[in-house]
Write a protein that holds these residues in place. Structure first.
Motif, PDB file in Angstrom:
ATOM      1  N   UNK A 112       8.192 -76.603  47.826  1.00 55.68           N
ATOM      2  CA  UNK A 112       9.173 -75.522  47.933  1.00 55.68           C
ATOM      3  C   UNK A 112       9.910 -75.240  46.614  1.00 55.68           C
ATOM      4  N   UNK A 113      10.330 -73.987  46.471  1.00 47.94           N
ATOM      5  CA  UNK A 113      11.243 -73.611  45.389  1.00 47.94           C
ATOM      6  C   UNK A 113      12.187 -72.540  45.921  1.00 47.94           C
ATOM      7  N   UNK A 114      13.435 -72.571  45.436  1.00 47.09           N
ATOM      8  CA  UNK A 114      14.491 -71.782  46.064  1.00 47.09           C
ATOM      9  C   UNK A 114      15.433 -71.176  45.025  1.00 47.09           C
ATOM     10  N   UNK A 115      15.785 -69.902  45.231  1.00 48.80           N
ATOM     11  CA  UNK A 115      16.875 -69.272  44.480  1.00 48.80           C
ATOM     12  C   UNK A 115      18.072 -69.208  45.422  1.00 48.80           C
ATOM     13  N   UNK A 116      19.223 -69.649  44.966  1.00 46.72           N
ATOM     14  CA  UNK A 116      20.357 -69.790  45.871  1.00 46.72           C
ATOM     15  C   UNK A 116      21.662 -69.387  45.193  1.00 46.72           C
ATOM     16  N   UNK A 117      22.713 -69.295  46.016  1.00 48.19           N
ATOM     17  CA  UNK A 117      24.060 -69.092  45.498  1.00 48.19           C
ATOM     18  C   UNK A 117      24.723 -70.433  45.330  1.00 48.19           C
ATOM     19  N   UNK A 118      25.905 -70.602  45.882  1.00 41.84           N
ATOM     20  CA  UNK A 118      26.655 -71.840  45.688  1.00 41.84           C
ATOM     21  C   UNK A 118      26.302 -72.923  46.699  1.00 41.84           C
ATOM     22  N   UNK A 124      18.046 -68.799  49.781  1.00 42.03           N
ATOM     23  CA  UNK A 124      18.831 -69.522  50.786  1.00 42.03           C
ATOM     24  C   UNK A 124      19.560 -68.483  51.634  1.00 42.03           C
ATOM     25  N   UNK A 125      19.092 -68.288  52.867  1.00 41.05           N
ATOM     26  CA  UNK A 125      19.744 -67.370  53.803  1.00 41.05           C
ATOM     27  C   UNK A 125      20.355 -68.189  54.925  1.00 41.05           C
ATOM     28  N   UNK A 126      21.671 -68.151  55.020  1.00 39.59           N
ATOM     29  CA  UNK A 126      22.381 -68.893  56.060  1.00 39.59           C
ATOM     30  C   UNK A 126      21.973 -70.362  56.070  1.00 39.59           C
ATOM     31  N   UNK A 127      21.930 -70.960  54.884  1.00 39.11           N
ATOM     32  CA  UNK A 127      21.701 -72.401  54.693  1.00 39.11           C
ATOM     33  C   UNK A 127      20.299 -72.854  55.055  1.00 39.11           C
ATOM     34  N   UNK A 128      19.348 -71.923  55.152  1.00 38.93           N
ATOM     35  CA  UNK A 128      17.960 -72.297  55.393  1.00 38.93           C
ATOM     36  C   UNK A 128      17.070 -71.197  54.813  1.00 38.93           C
ATOM     37  N   UNK A 135       2.344 -82.946  53.961  1.00 41.59           N
ATOM     38  CA  UNK A 135       3.124 -83.456  52.832  1.00 41.59           C
ATOM     39  C   UNK A 135       3.912 -82.316  52.200  1.00 41.59           C
ATOM     40  N   UNK A 136       5.232 -82.393  52.303  1.00 37.72           N
ATOM     41  CA  UNK A 136       6.122 -81.404  51.688  1.00 37.72           C
ATOM     42  C   UNK A 136       6.910 -82.119  50.602  1.00 37.72           C
ATOM     43  N   UNK A 137       6.694 -81.731  49.369  1.00 33.81           N
ATOM     44  CA  UNK A 137       7.303 -82.419  48.239  1.00 33.81           C
ATOM     45  C   UNK A 137       8.726 -81.914  47.988  1.00 33.81           C
ATOM     46  N   UNK A 174      17.192 -76.217  53.837  1.00 32.82           N
ATOM     47  CA  UNK A 174      15.902 -75.519  53.800  1.00 32.82           C
ATOM     48  C   UNK A 174      14.703 -76.465  53.740  1.00 32.82           C
ATOM     49  N   UNK A 175      14.762 -77.473  52.885  1.00 34.03           N
ATOM     50  CA  UNK A 175      13.613 -78.379  52.762  1.00 34.03           C
ATOM     51  C   UNK A 175      13.443 -79.200  54.036  1.00 34.03           C
TER      52      UNK A 175
END
Length: 228
Positions: free
Chosen positions: A172-178, A147-151, A196-198, A184-185
């Motif tokens: 999609x799969x994401x590693x993020x902070x808080x 997650x960079x700048x909320x996207x 189709x984006x799940x 992003x999705x």
């Protein structure tokens, strides 16, 4: 910027942190990969494409990196996203592809933060150094990012713009902070309006805020919803 996460400007209050257990952000996926009852099963070919800071920078002195600092730990390989990609690869047997920019990002937190902010403001499409030559063969594309700048990092959108995703399933799969998955999705779906984006899985800093075993269990449970 959290490791693997450029989310909110420093002067903006952070989103409250998760509970002490640091339960990863997970959305309940649909199950389109499970064939209807009595239907002939179709073999699918899977690609796991991911962007991670650790593979998009150069660290001159890895021994000088403070692995306990939230602003620097993920600059060392494997990055948080790459770790998630490896778990997905182990369960799905898919092919791994690292999204790498031709112009590496700085390994300095503040410099990387500033460049990411500029790229987002310009809706930039950084040039990539490699490509998937057989993209037409893949039915399912897992798409990983921090997650960079909320996207997503803008390089992820370069990747999405580079191929025809018609008829494919994007997960999609994401590693993020808080900040969690933030927008992003939604932004991925906007970039692929006819695809189709799940629903995604998000994990808060695997190995730091989220113990590796908990993060791996979360990813594997999420994959079970897709019949992997």
């Amino acid at each position: 910027m959290e490791p693997e996460d450029i989310s909110l400007p420093p002067q903006t209050p952070e989103v409250p942190a998760q509970s002490e257990e640091n339960v990863p952000v997970t959305t309940e996926p649909e199950n389109p990969l499970v064939p209807p009852e009595n239907a002939e099963e179709k073999s699918t070919k899977t690609l796991i494409a991911y962007f991670t800071w650790a593979e998009n920078t150069v660290v001159d002195d890895p021994s000088a990196v403070d692995v306990d600092a939230t602003t620097s730990a993920s600059v060392l390989a494997p990055g948080h996203v790459a770790q998630m990609a490896a778990w997905i690869q182990a369960k799905t047997g898919g092919d791994l592809f690292s999204i790498i920019t031709a112009d590496p990002y700085s390994s300095d937190y503040d410099e990387c933060l500033d460049r990411a902010a500029d790229e987002k403001a310009d809706n930039a499409r950084p040039i990539l150094s490699g490509s998937v030559g057989n993209m037409d063969e893949y039915d399912v594309v897992f798409l990983g990012y921090p997650d960079w700048w909320a996207t997503c990092p803008m390089a992820v959108f370069t990747f999405l713009d580079s191929y025809d995703f018609t008829g494919k399933m994007v997960i999609p799969f994401c590693a993020h902070g808080t900040s969690g998955l933030a927008s992003s999705v939604r932004d991925i779906r906007a970039a692929l309006p006819d695809v189709t984006v799940l629903d995604a899985v998000g994990v808060q800093r695997p190995g730091m805020d989220t113990p590796l075993s908990t993060a791996q269990d979360t990813v594997e449970t999420w994959l079970e919803g897709f019949a992997y």
